[in-house]
Design a protein around this motif. Structure first.
Motif, PDB file in Angstrom:
ATOM      1  N   ILE A 144      11.237  66.384  58.983  1.00 56.23           N
ATOM      2  CA  ILE A 144      10.348  65.676  58.063  1.00 56.23           C
ATOM      3  C   ILE A 144       9.628  64.628  58.903  1.00 56.23           C
ATOM      4  O   ILE A 144      10.266  63.858  59.616  1.00 56.23           O
ATOM      5  CB  ILE A 144      11.118  65.006  56.917  1.00 56.23           C
ATOM      6  CG1 ILE A 144      11.845  66.058  56.073  1.00 56.23           C
ATOM      7  CG2 ILE A 144      10.173  64.193  56.034  1.00 56.23           C
ATOM      8  CD1 ILE A 144      12.751  65.468  55.004  1.00 56.23           C
ATOM      9  N   THR A 145       8.297  64.622  58.856  1.00 52.51           N
ATOM     10  CA  THR A 145       7.548  63.694  59.698  1.00 52.51           C
ATOM     11  C   THR A 145       7.250  62.405  58.948  1.00 52.51           C
ATOM     12  O   THR A 145       7.040  62.394  57.738  1.00 52.51           O
ATOM     13  CB  THR A 145       6.231  64.305  60.184  1.00 52.51           C
ATOM     14  OG1 THR A 145       5.329  64.456  59.079  1.00 52.51           O
ATOM     15  CG2 THR A 145       6.466  65.664  60.834  1.00 52.51           C
ATOM     16  N   LEU A 146       7.229  61.326  59.705  1.00 53.86           N
ATOM     17  CA  LEU A 146       6.885  59.998  59.194  1.00 53.86           C
ATOM     18  C   LEU A 146       5.866  59.408  60.161  1.00 53.86           C
ATOM     19  O   LEU A 146       6.219  58.897  61.217  1.00 53.86           O
ATOM     20  CB  LEU A 146       8.146  59.128  59.103  1.00 53.86           C
ATOM     21  CG  LEU A 146       8.080  57.774  58.395  1.00 53.86           C
ATOM     22  CD1 LEU A 146       9.489  57.279  58.063  1.00 53.86           C
ATOM     23  CD2 LEU A 146       7.378  56.721  59.244  1.00 53.86           C
ATOM     24  N   ASP A 147       4.593  59.544  59.812  1.00 55.76           N
ATOM     25  CA  ASP A 147       3.491  59.115  60.662  1.00 55.76           C
ATOM     26  C   ASP A 147       2.907  57.835  60.066  1.00 55.76           C
ATOM     27  O   ASP A 147       2.119  57.877  59.128  1.00 55.76           O
ATOM     28  CB  ASP A 147       2.436  60.223  60.729  1.00 55.76           C
ATOM     29  CG  ASP A 147       1.219  59.834  61.566  1.00 55.76           C
ATOM     30  OD1 ASP A 147       1.223  58.737  62.145  1.00 55.76           O
ATOM     31  OD2 ASP A 147       0.268  60.637  61.624  1.00 55.76           O
ATOM     32  N   MET A 148       3.320  56.691  60.596  1.00 54.40           N
ATOM     33  CA  MET A 148       2.888  55.399  60.068  1.00 54.40           C
ATOM     34  C   MET A 148       1.805  54.817  60.952  1.00 54.40           C
ATOM     35  O   MET A 148       2.045  54.452  62.099  1.00 54.40           O
ATOM     36  CB  MET A 148       4.066  54.433  59.983  1.00 54.40           C
ATOM     37  CG  MET A 148       3.735  53.132  59.276  1.00 54.40           C
ATOM     38  SD  MET A 148       5.204  52.105  59.103  1.00 54.40           S
ATOM     39  CE  MET A 148       4.576  50.765  58.083  1.00 54.40           C
ATOM     40  N   SER A 158      -2.308  53.752  56.528  1.00 55.31           N
ATOM     41  CA  SER A 158      -1.589  54.658  55.641  1.00 55.31           C
ATOM     42  C   SER A 158      -0.397  55.272  56.348  1.00 55.31           C
ATOM     43  O   SER A 158      -0.200  55.093  57.555  1.00 55.31           O
ATOM     44  CB  SER A 158      -2.523  55.775  55.138  1.00 55.31           C
ATOM     45  OG  SER A 158      -2.978  56.557  56.232  1.00 55.31           O
ATOM     46  N   LEU A 159       0.371  56.008  55.574  1.00 56.84           N
ATOM     47  CA  LEU A 159       1.514  56.750  56.106  1.00 56.84           C
ATOM     48  C   LEU A 159       1.415  58.190  55.625  1.00 56.84           C
ATOM     49  O   LEU A 159       1.187  58.438  54.441  1.00 56.84           O
ATOM     50  CB  LEU A 159       2.841  56.133  55.657  1.00 56.84           C
ATOM     51  CG  LEU A 159       4.080  56.880  56.165  1.00 56.84           C
ATOM     52  CD1 LEU A 159       5.132  55.894  56.668  1.00 56.84           C
ATOM     53  CD2 LEU A 159       4.681  57.761  55.075  1.00 56.84           C
ATOM     54  N   ASP A 160       1.579  59.132  56.555  1.00 57.03           N
ATOM     55  CA  ASP A 160       1.518  60.558  56.236  1.00 57.03           C
ATOM     56  C   ASP A 160       2.875  61.191  56.489  1.00 57.03           C
ATOM     57  O   ASP A 160       3.556  60.865  57.467  1.00 57.03           O
ATOM     58  CB  ASP A 160       0.468  61.258  57.111  1.00 57.03           C
ATOM     59  CG  ASP A 160      -0.906  60.625  56.963  1.00 57.03           C
ATOM     60  OD1 ASP A 160      -1.426  60.615  55.838  1.00 57.03           O
ATOM     61  OD2 ASP A 160      -1.445  60.137  57.975  1.00 57.03           O
ATOM     62  N   THR A 161       3.256  62.106  55.609  1.00 51.01           N
ATOM     63  CA  THR A 161       4.517  62.811  55.794  1.00 51.01           C
ATOM     64  C   THR A 161       4.331  64.280  55.449  1.00 51.01           C
ATOM     65  O   THR A 161       3.565  64.639  54.544  1.00 51.01           O
ATOM     66  CB  THR A 161       5.648  62.193  54.941  1.00 51.01           C
ATOM     67  OG1 THR A 161       6.874  62.905  55.180  1.00 51.01           O
ATOM     68  CG2 THR A 161       5.325  62.240  53.459  1.00 51.01           C
ATOM     69  N   GLY A 219       9.794  60.171  63.551  1.00 48.27           N
ATOM     70  CA  GLY A 219       8.995  58.971  63.334  1.00 48.27           C
ATOM     71  C   GLY A 219       7.999  58.741  64.458  1.00 48.27           C
ATOM     72  O   GLY A 219       8.367  58.727  65.634  1.00 48.27           O
ATOM     73  N   PHE A 220       6.728  58.589  64.096  1.00 47.79           N
ATOM     74  CA  PHE A 220       5.702  58.335  65.110  1.00 47.79           C
ATOM     75  C   PHE A 220       4.551  57.570  64.485  1.00 47.79           C
ATOM     76  O   PHE A 220       4.664  57.041  63.384  1.00 47.79           O
ATOM     77  CB  PHE A 220       5.235  59.643  65.779  1.00 47.79           C
ATOM     78  CG  PHE A 220       4.700  60.690  64.832  1.00 47.79           C
ATOM     79  CD1 PHE A 220       3.339  60.804  64.593  1.00 47.79           C
ATOM     80  CD2 PHE A 220       5.556  61.581  64.192  1.00 47.79           C
ATOM     81  CE1 PHE A 220       2.838  61.776  63.740  1.00 47.79           C
ATOM     82  CE2 PHE A 220       5.071  62.554  63.330  1.00 47.79           C
ATOM     83  CZ  PHE A 220       3.704  62.651  63.098  1.00 47.79           C
ATOM     84  N   GLY A 221       3.398  57.520  65.177  1.00 45.41           N
ATOM     85  CA  GLY A 221       2.345  56.607  64.780  1.00 45.41           C
ATOM     86  C   GLY A 221       2.677  55.224  65.319  1.00 45.41           C
ATOM     87  O   GLY A 221       3.713  54.998  65.953  1.00 45.41           O
ATOM     88  N   GLY A 222       1.818  54.266  65.049  1.00 44.22           N
ATOM     89  CA  GLY A 222       2.053  52.932  65.578  1.00 44.22           C
ATOM     90  C   GLY A 222       3.297  52.265  65.038  1.00 44.22           C
ATOM     91  O   GLY A 222       3.930  51.463  65.720  1.00 44.22           O
TER      92      GLY A 222
END
Length: 442
Positions: free
Chosen positions: A37-41, A45-48, A199-202
């Motif tokens: 399950i991805t958590l792109d913060m 916004s946040l995308d999953t 978990g990724f993104g900034g």
């Protein structure tokens, strides 16, 4: 390709977050964690999304800005929970976070660009998650005092201390993220315990461990270069065309000669499209799908169809696959007749992928990467607790970091809490075993 995007720009919708999903599927193959399950913060916004058995979850219908799009898209859910999400007090006197965002300009109050609203980033800085002297690896100066002023505008009316308010902003954001993950997993028939959280993104690494703990996910993975992971994922893409043909007929008595002919025609269209893009036959592959439903139903369920010529021996297996998929998605299956609604083919032009280097093997001791410690506010204890700080670039494969700890790199910060244990994988990924508050590792 650029030509295809110009002719059908609808396929570029959500193409940025799609890079993270594609990268997740590629990482799933590399690491063996095939359910993610991805958590792109990001900043606003946040995308999953989900990767199930190495495959990205794709929907044939989506809604963007309340407008329906009837074209295959990666199933990505987006909420207003980014680093720039603004904290505010609603009419009932309760603290809220987002969906409004301060953006990049003026950005969070700590940026010193004139922003006065407290944001998630301001809260993370105030409680000690972020280092004001090492933001973006020291390339950008930020001001903790500006964050405190912004948060104090909220803490006073809420009768909270500065640090309680800051921790509340983080906790509310984590709760919103947990809800989005439940929506894309539990409500689709999947149990989070069967997945790892990527978990990724900034800002993904700031919240991933607590979100995983809250929802019962046992493992968190922070990929190499998490701040740029969606761009990294774009290097793993293939050229894809989707073709579909409506064909409503009962499954049990379907004219398989007609079905085989329709699939052949769809594959021919795909072969022609890929040929125009310069793909040789050996670089083309085709994936067959079908949308099925119980007779009398409105909604359909998509399942993969075997390659090659379909015969009557395939029908029971297709029916069983549909029943299993229907039960997972809707919680039940029946003995009602099944009908085919749509036949689909995905034509894939396979592109070469860059070789991913492996890290040098370490001894298991993360000592050489240790930088010092930083005090982090714990709301449950109402006091600051020392967190060990490590330089991610000095960690080697097999090295372990036990929480409470913070692992820093220029574009990302990963927060590991008491009881959690991070192990560096062979490609540099951080694999974090999550300690459950119910006792032991989740």
């Amino acid at each position: 390709t650029a030509t295809a995007a110009k002719e059908e720009p609808v396929h570029s919708v959500m193409s940025g977050p799609a890079g993270g999903a594609i990268g997740a599927a590629y990482l799933a193959e590399l690491t063996g964690y095939r359910n993610l399950i991805t958590l792109d913060m990001g900043g606003t916004s946040l995308d999953t999304t989900m990767v199930v058995d190495g495959q990205i979850s794709v929907e044939n219908e989506a809604t963007v800005e309340h407008l329906p799009i009837s074209t295959p898209m990666i199933d990505i859910r987006t909420i207003g929970a980014g680093g720039g999400s603004i904290a505010w007090i609603d009419d009932g006197g309760a603290l809220q976070v987002g969906p409004q965002s301060a953006g990049a300009d003026p950005g969070p109050a700590c940026y010193g660009k004139g922003g006065e609203n407290a944001t998630f980033t301001d809260a993370a800085l105030t409680i000690g998650y972020l280092d004001d002297r090492n933001f973006l690896g020291g390339a950008m100066g930020i001001d903790t005092s500006l964050s405190r002023v912004a948060i104090e505008r909220l803490s006073g009316p809420l009768n909270l201390s500065l640090y309680e308010a800051a921790a509340g902003i983080i906790r509310i954001s984590e709760a919103k993220i947990t809800g989005a993950i439940r929506e894309i997993s539990v409500e689709q028939g999947y149990h989070p315990k069967d997945f790892a959280l990527l978990g990724f993104g900034g800002g993904g690494g700031l919240v991933a461990c607590n979100v995983a703990r809250e929802i019962g996910i046992p493992t968190v993975i922070i990929p190499p270069g998490p701040g740029n992971f969606s761009a990294w994922g774009m290097m793993m893409v293939d050229v894809v065309y989707d073709f579909a043909q409506t064909y409503v007929t009962g499954l049990a008595n379907a004219d398989l000669a007609a079905v085989n002919e329709l699939y052949a025609n769809l594959e021919a269209s795909g072969r022609e499209a890929l040929g125009r893009d310069g793909f040789a036959p050996q670089d083309c592959r085709f994936i067959r799908w079908a949308e099925l439903r119980y007779e009398g139903q409105e909604h359909t369920v998509k399942i993969e169809i075997p390659d090659g010529e379909l015969t009557s021996s395939h029908i029971p297996r297709i029916a069983a696959s549909f029943g299993d998929a229907h039960e997972m998605q809707y919680g039940h299956q029946t003995k009602d007749p099944v009908e085919i609604v749509t036949l689909r083919v995905r034509a894939v032009g396979v592109l070469p992928k860059p070789k991913i280097a492996k890290l040098k093997q370490g001894t298991g001791d993360a000592g050489p990467a240790f930088k010092g410690s930083r005090a982090v506010y714990q709301s449950t204890l109402d006091r600051f607790v020392p967190y060990s700080v490590y330089d991610r670039f000095k960690l080697l494969a097999g090295d372990q970091v036990a929480g409470p700890a913070i692992i820093e790199e220029p574009s990302h910060t990963t927060v590991i809490h008491e009881g959690d244990l991070a192990t560096v994988g062979e490609y540099g990924e951080l694999v974090i075993a999550i300690f459950s508050t119910k006792g032991g590792i989740a």
